[in-house]
Design a protein around this motif. Structure first.
Motif, PDB file in Angstrom:
ATOM      1  N   THR A 376       0.842  -1.194   0.000  1.00  0.00           N
ATOM      2  CA  THR A 376       0.000   0.000   0.000  1.00  0.00           C
ATOM      3  C   THR A 376       0.879   1.247   0.000  1.00  0.00           C
ATOM      4  O   THR A 376       1.829   1.311   0.773  1.00  0.00           O
ATOM      5  N   PRO A 377       0.596   2.209  -0.847  1.00  0.00           N
ATOM      6  CA  PRO A 377       1.367   3.441  -0.768  1.00  0.00           C
ATOM      7  C   PRO A 377       1.041   4.179   0.503  1.00  0.00           C
ATOM      8  O   PRO A 377      -0.040   3.995   1.044  1.00  0.00           O
ATOM      9  N   PHE A 382       5.600  -0.631  -1.414  1.00  0.00           N
ATOM     10  CA  PHE A 382       4.797  -0.146  -2.544  1.00  0.00           C
ATOM     11  C   PHE A 382       5.690   0.275  -3.709  1.00  0.00           C
ATOM     12  O   PHE A 382       5.463  -0.104  -4.857  1.00  0.00           O
ATOM     13  N   VAL A 409      -3.859  -9.187  -3.792  1.00  0.00           N
ATOM     14  CA  VAL A 409      -5.180  -9.107  -3.169  1.00  0.00           C
ATOM     15  C   VAL A 409      -5.363 -10.253  -2.189  1.00  0.00           C
ATOM     16  O   VAL A 409      -5.859 -10.088  -1.082  1.00  0.00           O
ATOM     17  N   LEU A 412      -3.687  -9.648   1.016  1.00  0.00           N
ATOM     18  CA  LEU A 412      -4.322  -8.620   1.834  1.00  0.00           C
ATOM     19  C   LEU A 412      -5.053  -9.237   3.019  1.00  0.00           C
ATOM     20  O   LEU A 412      -5.010  -8.720   4.135  1.00  0.00           O
ATOM     21  N   LEU A 416      -4.109  -8.178   6.841  1.00  0.00           N
ATOM     22  CA  LEU A 416      -5.066  -7.450   7.684  1.00  0.00           C
ATOM     23  C   LEU A 416      -5.327  -8.225   8.970  1.00  0.00           C
ATOM     24  O   LEU A 416      -5.474  -7.643  10.039  1.00  0.00           O
ATOM     25  N   ARG A 420      -5.522  -6.928  13.065  1.00  0.00           N
ATOM     26  CA  ARG A 420      -6.887  -6.745  13.551  1.00  0.00           C
ATOM     27  C   ARG A 420      -7.074  -7.127  15.014  1.00  0.00           C
ATOM     28  O   ARG A 420      -7.751  -6.416  15.754  1.00  0.00           O
TER      29      ARG A 420
ATOM     30  N   ILE B 129       1.340   8.267 -10.123  1.00  0.00           N
ATOM     31  CA  ILE B 129       1.768   7.591  -8.897  1.00  0.00           C
ATOM     32  C   ILE B 129       1.203   8.319  -7.682  1.00  0.00           C
ATOM     33  O   ILE B 129       0.706   7.706  -6.743  1.00  0.00           O
ATOM     34  N   PHE B 132      -2.326   7.511  -7.371  1.00  0.00           N
ATOM     35  CA  PHE B 132      -2.510   6.165  -6.840  1.00  0.00           C
ATOM     36  C   PHE B 132      -2.245   6.124  -5.336  1.00  0.00           C
ATOM     37  O   PHE B 132      -2.946   5.422  -4.595  1.00  0.00           O
ATOM     38  N   VAL B 133      -1.229   6.851  -4.901  1.00  0.00           N
ATOM     39  CA  VAL B 133      -0.919   6.878  -3.470  1.00  0.00           C
ATOM     40  C   VAL B 133      -2.147   7.341  -2.690  1.00  0.00           C
ATOM     41  O   VAL B 133      -2.576   6.707  -1.727  1.00  0.00           O
ATOM     42  N   ASP B 136      -5.094   4.747  -2.787  1.00  0.00           N
ATOM     43  CA  ASP B 136      -4.968   3.621  -1.872  1.00  0.00           C
ATOM     44  C   ASP B 136      -5.071   4.048  -0.422  1.00  0.00           C
ATOM     45  O   ASP B 136      -5.631   3.344   0.404  1.00  0.00           O
ATOM     46  N   LEU B 137      -4.528   5.217  -0.111  1.00  0.00           N
ATOM     47  CA  LEU B 137      -4.592   5.665   1.280  1.00  0.00           C
ATOM     48  C   LEU B 137      -6.027   5.919   1.701  1.00  0.00           C
ATOM     49  O   LEU B 137      -6.388   5.705   2.853  1.00  0.00           O
ATOM     50  N   VAL B 140      -7.313   2.707   2.886  1.00  0.00           N
ATOM     51  CA  VAL B 140      -6.805   2.357   4.220  1.00  0.00           C
ATOM     52  C   VAL B 140      -7.561   3.134   5.285  1.00  0.00           C
ATOM     53  O   VAL B 140      -8.027   2.581   6.285  1.00  0.00           O
ATOM     54  N   TYR B 143     -11.035   1.900   5.682  1.00  0.00           N
ATOM     55  CA  TYR B 143     -11.047   0.589   6.340  1.00  0.00           C
ATOM     56  C   TYR B 143     -11.085   0.774   7.850  1.00  0.00           C
ATOM     57  O   TYR B 143     -11.880   0.150   8.547  1.00  0.00           O
ATOM     58  N   PHE B 144     -10.232   1.670   8.351  1.00  0.00           N
ATOM     59  CA  PHE B 144     -10.191   1.858   9.804  1.00  0.00           C
ATOM     60  C   PHE B 144     -11.457   2.547  10.306  1.00  0.00           C
ATOM     61  O   PHE B 144     -11.906   2.281  11.414  1.00  0.00           O
ATOM     62  N   LEU B 159     -13.421  -5.547   5.811  1.00  0.00           N
ATOM     63  CA  LEU B 159     -12.525  -6.429   5.054  1.00  0.00           C
ATOM     64  C   LEU B 159     -12.988  -6.536   3.608  1.00  0.00           C
ATOM     65  O   LEU B 159     -12.201  -6.439   2.664  1.00  0.00           O
ATOM     66  N   PHE B 162     -12.216  -3.447   1.806  1.00  0.00           N
ATOM     67  CA  PHE B 162     -10.784  -3.319   1.505  1.00  0.00           C
ATOM     68  C   PHE B 162     -10.407  -4.233   0.347  1.00  0.00           C
ATOM     69  O   PHE B 162      -9.743  -3.822  -0.610  1.00  0.00           O
ATOM     70  N   ILE B 163     -10.843  -5.471   0.414  1.00  0.00           N
ATOM     71  CA  ILE B 163     -10.404  -6.426  -0.611  1.00  0.00           C
ATOM     72  C   ILE B 163     -10.927  -6.007  -1.982  1.00  0.00           C
ATOM     73  O   ILE B 163     -10.182  -5.975  -2.964  1.00  0.00           O
ATOM     74  N   PHE B 166      -9.275  -2.772  -3.075  1.00  0.00           N
ATOM     75  CA  PHE B 166      -7.843  -2.977  -3.277  1.00  0.00           C
ATOM     76  C   PHE B 166      -7.611  -3.707  -4.592  1.00  0.00           C
ATOM     77  O   PHE B 166      -6.678  -3.396  -5.336  1.00  0.00           O
ATOM     78  N   LEU B 167      -8.475  -4.681  -4.870  1.00  0.00           N
ATOM     79  CA  LEU B 167      -8.387  -5.361  -6.168  1.00  0.00           C
ATOM     80  C   LEU B 167      -8.541  -4.337  -7.288  1.00  0.00           C
ATOM     81  O   LEU B 167      -7.788  -4.332  -8.264  1.00  0.00           O
ATOM     82  N   LEU B 170      -5.454  -2.319  -7.671  1.00  0.00           N
ATOM     83  CA  LEU B 170      -4.352  -3.009  -8.347  1.00  0.00           C
ATOM     84  C   LEU B 170      -4.570  -3.025  -9.853  1.00  0.00           C
ATOM     85  O   LEU B 170      -3.630  -2.856 -10.632  1.00  0.00           O
ATOM     86  N   LEU B 173      -3.515   0.177 -10.937  1.00  0.00           N
ATOM     87  CA  LEU B 173      -2.053   0.295 -10.962  1.00  0.00           C
ATOM     88  C   LEU B 173      -1.493  -0.341 -12.239  1.00  0.00           C
ATOM     89  O   LEU B 173      -0.599   0.222 -12.888  1.00  0.00           O
TER      90      LEU B 173
END
Lengths: 471, 495
Positions: A376-377, A382, A409, A412, A416, A420, B129, B132-133, B136-137, B140, B143-144, B159, B162-163, B166-167, B170, B173
Motif C-alpha cells: 500500500t502506498p 509499494f 489481493v 491482503l 489485515l 486486527r 503515482i 494512486f498513493v 490507496d490511502l 486504508v 477501512y479503519f 474487510l 478493503f479487498i 484494493f483489487l 491493483l 495500478l
C-alpha cells in the motif's frame, strides 16, 4: 583478465570475518556476565562493514581476484543491506541473546552467516558461490537450533536436511556448468555455454537455480522457512527470513544474466515466482501463529522478488528494481519482526488482543509494516512493487504482473488479520495487567518504532536510492 | 499554497492523534476549526490562483523519482476544483456533526483529517503515482473508519470493502503502468499523458490498458457488476463514514474517468465508448430497481448511489461517442457529469446524515418500523423531504441541473440513452414511497417519542441543503468553472 588482488577493496568482508573470529575467541575468555561486550563489538563491526560498503559505492564497476568477485552496484547493496539487517537483528535480539548460554557464539554465527550472504551476492565465480553458500548455510542450522526446544530441533533438522539436499544440487549444477564451460568464472562462461549442448546447460542451470532457492526461501526450497520462523528465537527468525535472501537473489540475478538464450531460464524463474507467491499466500491464509504466518509471508514476498529476475535480460531497469525491492523488503520485514520481538509471549494472533490501547506506537508500526508488505502506498514495499511490476511488464511478461496483482489481493486478507486482533478488547482474566511490562525493553521498542517510521517514509526517500542505482 | 491546503488536515490530524491528554470536546472543536481553515484557504485559492501554462491553477511540481518519470505534481482545473471544494465542505459538515461524538472522538477526528488529505490529494494530483498513493490511502483510512467505528458486522464489511477496492486499485495500478510504458518517453505525468495520449498507434494494447483502468475505477465508483462491497460497507459504516464514502470516495472513480481514462486513451475511449454507455445504463436501471426493494434506509440510499453514479458513467461514455456536430452535446454531457458528482456528493451526504439520525435515536434502519414521524419530528421530516426531492432530480435543486445536462448531452450523441430515463422515475417512486411510509399517517412503532433534530444536526444539514438549492437556482458560477475544462477534454477526444 587481471589478477587484481584488491585486499583493501574487501574491507567490508574482512571486517565481518575478523569480527566473527574475535567475538568467538573473546567470548571464550570473557566471564558469563561480561559476554555483552561481544555484543557491542559485533555491533561496531557490522557498522564498520556497512560503512566500508558505502564507501565503496562511488567506485567504477570492476572485478577483482582473477574475476571472481565483482565490485558493482549489486555488491554495494548487499554489502550495505546485509550488515545493517544483521545489526537490527542484534538490536532486537536483546532478550533472546543477552545472558543466554551461547551469547558470544550467537553473534559469531550471525556475523559468519552475514559474511556468507555478502560473498554469495558479490561473487561472480561458481566455486566461490559454493563456498559462500556453505558459509551462509551452516551457521543458520546452529542459529535455528539455539533455542533448544523440541520444535526448534525439528526445524533445525528440517533446515539442515533441505539445506544439504539443495546444496548438493547446487554443487552438481556447478560441476556440470564448470565442466561444460571449462571455467567457473561468469565472465568467461557465457560465451562457452551458448555453444554447449542445450540439455546439459539446462540441467546445470536448473540445478544451480533450484539450489539457490533454498537460500532465497523460494519454492521449492522453502519448506524450512515457516518452521524456522516459528520455532527459532524471534530475532533469529527475523534473520533467517531476511538476510540470506538478500545475497541469494542477487546471486540468482547474476547467474540468470549469463545463461545462454538456448535455455529459457527467464520462464522458469517466472513460473517459480508465481508458484512462490501463490503457495506462500495460500499457506499464510490458514495460519494462526504469528511467526508462522510471517514465515509464509516471506515465501510469498520472494515470489515478487523473483519477478525482476525473470526479466533481468530483457528490461533495463530490472536490476535496479530488484535491488530497490530487496532493500525495502528487508526494512519492512525487520520492522514487523521487531514488533513481534516486543511481545515474545504473544504467539498466536488472538494473543494480540488489547495491544492497540496499551501500545499505540507499536501497533502503528505493525500496521505500517503489514500494509507495506501488502504494497500500500506510500509505504516502502509499494515503491518496490511498482518497480517490479513495471519492469516485468516492460520485459514482456504482462501475465506475470497480473498474476502478482491477483496474489497481492490474496495476501491482503492475512496481512489485515495480522493487526486486527490488536484492536480487540483484551481478554479479561487470562493475563495479569502488568503482563506486558517485563516483555520488552525500551531499546527494542524504540528500534521497532524507528523502523516503522522508516518504512513509512521510505516511499518518498527511495528517490535517493533509485538515483544512486540508475545514475 | 495547494500543498498547504492538502497537508494541513493531516498535520492537525497527526497532532490530534499524538495528543493523548486532550479532552474529547476540545478534539471536536480542533477538528472543526481545522476543516474551516482549510475550506477558507481553498476558497481564497479558488479566487486568487491564476491558470499556468498547462491551464492548471496553483500548479506545483517537484522532481520525485525522475528516473521513473514520476514527480510531485499538483494542480487544479475546472474538473478538480469543484470536487476539492466539495471535499472540504463535506468534511466541515462531518466535523459539525461529530461535535458531540462520544466514541473515541480524538482518534476519529484524526482519522477523518487523514481522509480529508487523501481526498484533496487525489483530486489535486497531476501525477499517476501520486494519484494512486492517495487512492490507496483513502481505502486504508476508510477501512479503519468502518472497522473501528462501524456497527453491525463492521470487521467483515471493512474487510470486504478493503479487498474489493484494493483489487480495483491493483487493476488501476496495472493500467497506470501500462500508460507509463505506452507513453514515449515513459512518464507518469498526467498533464503530459493527456496532451500526448498513450498507445496512440496500438489499439489492442490501448484496449487492455483501458480495460484495466475502467475495471479499477468501476470498482471504486462502483458500478454494476462491481458493486457488491457497497451495501455492506455503507450499512455498517458509522454515519459520517458513510457520508465520506458516498460523497467523496465514490467520486474518485468517476473523477478518474474524466481525468485519466478519457484524455489519456482517447482512441481507445472512442472505440469502447458504447461499452461504457451500456455500463452506465445498466447501473442506472439496476441501482434504481434494487433500491426500490430495500427496507433498510441505508441500503436504499447506497443503491441510489449506484443509480446516480450510473448517470455519470452514461455521460462520460456518451461523450466518447463522436459523430458529426456532437461536440457541444459532448461538452454538455461532461459538464453534467462533473456537476452530478458535486450534486450527488452534497445530496447523498445529507441523506446519509438523515439516515444516521434514525440509528442514533432508535438503533434501527428498518423503514417498516416507523410511521407518522412527521408528528414528533417535523424538522427532520422537512429536511428528509427536501433531500429526497433533491435526490430525485426536481427542478430548483442541483440534481436537476446535473441530470438535465447529462440527458441532453447523452441523448444528443447516443439517442438510445433514452433507455436510462425511467431510472429517474423509479427513484422518484422509491423516495416518495419511503417518505410516505415513514413520515405520514399515524405515529406508530419506533416513531413514538422520536426526538427532533438537534442544533448541530440542523446546522450540518442546512449547510448541505443550502448548497444544493444554491447550485440548483444559480448554477452559473459552478458551470462557468467546469465548462472550459469540459471543452478542453472534448477537444482532446476529437480524432
Amino acid at each position: 583478465m587481471s589478477l587484481n588482488m584488491g585486499y583493501a577493496a574487501l574491507l567490508p568482508e574482512i571486517a565481518l570475518l575478523a569480527a566473527a573470529v574475535l567475538v568467538l575467541l573473546g567470548g571464550s575468555f570473557l566471564p558469563r556476565n561480561r559476554q555483552v561486550l561481544t555484543r557491542w563489538f559485533s555491533v561496531a563491526a557490522l557498522v564498520v562493514s556497512a560503512a566500508a560498503g558505502m564507501a565503496g559505492v562511488a567506485g567504477v564497476p570492476e572485478s577483482i581476484f582473477s574475476g571472481t568477485y565483482a565490485l558493482d552496484t549489486s555488491t554495494a547493496v548487499v554489502r550495505i543491506v546485509a550488515p545493517l539487517a544483521t545489526l537490527v537483528v542484534v538490536l532486537i535480539g536483546r532478550h533472546e541473546f543477552i545472558g543466554s548460554v551461547r551469547e558470544s557464539e550467537t553473534y559469531a554465527l550471525l556475523l559468519l552467516a552475514t559474511l556468507g550472504t555478502v560473498v554469495i551476492g558479490g561473487t561472480i565465480d561458481l566455486l566461490v558461490l559454493v563456498a559462500g553458500y556453505l558459509l551462509a548455510s551452516i551457521p543458520l542450522y546452529a542459529l535455528i537450533g539455539l533455542s533448544r526446544s523440541g520444535p526448534a530441533a525439528e526445524a533445525t533438522l528440517k533446515t539442515y536436511l533441505i539445506g544439504a539436499l539443495f546444496g548438493v544440487l547446487l554443487m552438481a549444477g556447478v560441476t556440470l556448468l564448470t565442466g561444460l564451460a571449462s571455467t567457473s568464472s561468469y565472465e568467461d562462461m557465457s560465451e562457452a555455454l551458448s555453444t554447449a549442448p542445450v540439455v546439459a546447460v539446462a540441467g546445470g542451470a536448473v540445478a544451480v537455480l533450484i539450489g539457490l532457492t533454498f537460500k532465497a526461501g523460494a519454492v521449492p526450497g522453502h519448506f524450512w522457512i515457516p518452521d524456522a520462523s516459528q520455532a527459532s528465537g524471534i530475532a533469529v527468525a527475523a534473520f533467517v527470513t531476511t538476510v540470506p535472501k538478500i545475497g541469494a537473489l542477487i546471486a540468482l540475478g547474476r547467474l540468470i544474466e549469463i545463461m545462454p538464450d538456448s535455455v529459457d531460464v527467464p520462464l522458469l524463474v517466472a513460473i517459480l515466482a508465481v508458484v512462490s507467491m501463490t503457495v506462500g499466500n495460500l499457506a499464510a491464509l490458514a495460519q494462526k501463529n504469528v511467526r508462522r504466518l510471517l514465515g509464509w509471508s516471506t515465501v510469498s514476498q520472494v515470489g515478487y522478488l523473483l519477478m525482476p529476475l525473470a526479466v533481468i535480460t530483457t528490461s533495463d531497469g530490472a536490476s535496479a528494481a530488484l535491488l530497490v525491492y530487496i532493500g525495502l523488503y528487508a526494512l519492512t520485514n525487520l520492522a514487523i519482526f521487531a514488533v513481534v520481538a516486543c511481545f515474545p509471549h504473544r504467539e498466536e494472533l488472538d494473543d494480540w488482543a488489547g495491544v492497540a490501547r496499551a501500545h499505540p506506537w507499536l501497533t502503528g508500526t505493525l500496521i505500517v509494516s503489514a500494509l507495506s508488505l501488502v504494497g500500500t502506498p506510500p509505504t516502502a514495499v509499494f515503491i518496490g512493487k511498482v518497480a517490479v511490476f513495471t519492469v516485468a511488464w516492460d520485459g514482456g511478461m504482462p501475465w506475470l504482473v497480473v498474476a502478482a496483482a491477483v496474489n497481492s489481493v490474496l495476501s491482503l486478507v492475512y496481512y489485515l488479520r495480522l493487526f486486527r486482533p490488536a484492536f480487540r478488547p483484551p481478554a479479561p482474566v487470562t493475563a495479569p495487567a502488568d503482563d506486558d511490562a517485563p516483555e520488552a525493553s525500551r531499546g527494542v521498542k524504540a528500534t521497532a518504532v524507528i523502523l516503522g517510521a522508516a518504512v513509512l517514509s521510505a516511499g518518498a526517500a527511495v528517490a535517493g536510492i533509485w538515483l544512486a542505482t540508475l545514475a | 499554497m495547494l500543498s498547504i491546503i492538502l497537508f494541513f488536515p493531516v498535520i492537525v490530524g497527526a497532532a490530534l492523534a499524538l495528543w493523548r491528554g486532550l479532552p474529547a470536546r476540545a478534539a471536536g472543536l480542533v477538528w472543526l476549526a481545522a476543516t474551516l481553515i482549510d475550506l477558507a484557504l481553498l476558497i481564497v485559492l479558488t479566487f486568487t490562483a491564476d491558470a499556468g501554462a498547462n491551464g492548471l491553477k496553483a500548479e506545483e511540481r517537484v522532481n520525485w523519482m525522475p528516473q521513473l518519470g514520476s514527480s510531485y505534481h499538483l494542480g487544479v482545473d475546472g474538473l478538480s476544483l469543484p470536487l476539492l471544494l466539495l471535499a472540504d465542505v463535506i468534511f466541515v459538515v462531518c466535523a459539525i456533526w461529530s461535535l458531540r461524538e462520544s466514541d473515541r472522538p480524538r482518534p476519529q477526528a484524526a482519522l477523518f483529517l487523514f481522509l480529508q488529505t487523501t481526498c484533496l490529494g487525489l483530486f489535486a494530483a497531476q501525477d499517476l503515482i501520486l494519484f494512486f498513493v492517495f487512492f490507496d490511502l483513502s481505502i486504508v483510512g476508510m477501512y479503519f473508519v468502518i472497522a473501528g467505528w462501524g456497527h453491525g458486522n463492521p470487521r467483515r464489511s471493512a474487510l470486504m470493502f478493503f479487498i474489493y477496492t484494493f483489487l480495483g486499485s491493483l487493476a488501476l495500478l496495472l493500467g497506470f503502468i501500462g500508460l507509463y510504458l505506452g507513453a514515449d518517453p515513459h512518464t507518469f505525468d498526467m498533464v503530459e499523458l493527456s496532451q500526448r495520449g498513450a498507445f496512440t498507434g496500438s489499439p489492442v494494447a490501448a484496449g487492455f490498458v483501458l480495460a484495466a483502468i475502467v475495471l479499477g475505477l468501476a470498482v471504486k465508483t462502483p458500478t454494476f457488476p462491481f458493486h457488491s462491497w457497497l451495501a455492506p460497507a455503507h450499512t455498517d459504516a458509522p454515519t459520517i463514514g458513510s457520508v465520506v464514502l458516498a460523497s467523496l470516495l465514490l467520486k474518485m472513480g468517476t473523477y478518474g474517468f474524466v481525468r485519466i481514462a478519457m484524455p489519456m486513451l482517447p482512441d481507445a475511449w472512442r472505440s469502447w465508448a458504447w461499452v461504457i454507455v451500456i455500463l452506465g445504463i445498466v447501473a442506472v436501471i439496476f441501482g434504481a430497481l434494487v433500491a426500490l426493494v430495500q427496507t433498510n434506509i441505508k441500503r436504499m440510499i447506497a443503491f441510489t448511489s449506484i443509480n446516480h453514479m450510473g448517470y455519470v458513467i452514461l455521460a462520460v461514455g456518451a461523450a466518447g461517442v463522436v459523430g458529426r456536430n456532437t461536440a457541444e452535446a459532448q461538452q454538455l454531457a461532461i459538464a453534467g457529469a462533473v456537476t452530478q458528482m458535486v450534486s450527488h456528493g452534497l445530496i447523498t451526504g445529507a441523506l446519509f446524515l438523515l439516515a444516521g439520525v434514525f440509528y442514533d435515536r432508535t438503533g434501527s434502519y428498518d423503514l417498516g418500523q416507523y410511521g407518522g414521524l412527521a408528528g414528533p419530528a417535523p424538522r427532520f421530516a422537512g429536511f428528509f423531504a427536501v433531500a429526497a426531492f433533491a435526490s430525485l432530480g426536481l427542478p430548483g435543486f442541483s440534481g436537476f441541473i446535473a441530470e438535465f445536462q447529462i440527458f441532453t448531452g447523452s441523448i444528443g450523441t447516443v439517442p438510445w440513452a433514452l433507455i436510462a430515463l425511467p431510472g429517474i422515475l423509479i427513484t422518484a417512486v422509491l423516495f416518495l414511497r419511503a417518505f410516505q411510509r415513514v413520515f405520514t399517517g399515524e405515529t406508530k412503532g419506533l416513531s413514538v417519542g422520536f426526538a427532533d433534530l438537534h442544533l448541530r444536526e440542523t446546522m450540518a444539514l442546512t449547510v448541505l441543503m443550502a448548497l444544493v438549492v444554491l447550485i440548483g437556482v444559480v448554477p452559473g458560477p459552478l458551470l462557468a468553472m467546469i465548462e472550459p475544462a469540459a471543452e478542453l477534454l472534448v477537444g482532446n477526444l476529437q480524432p
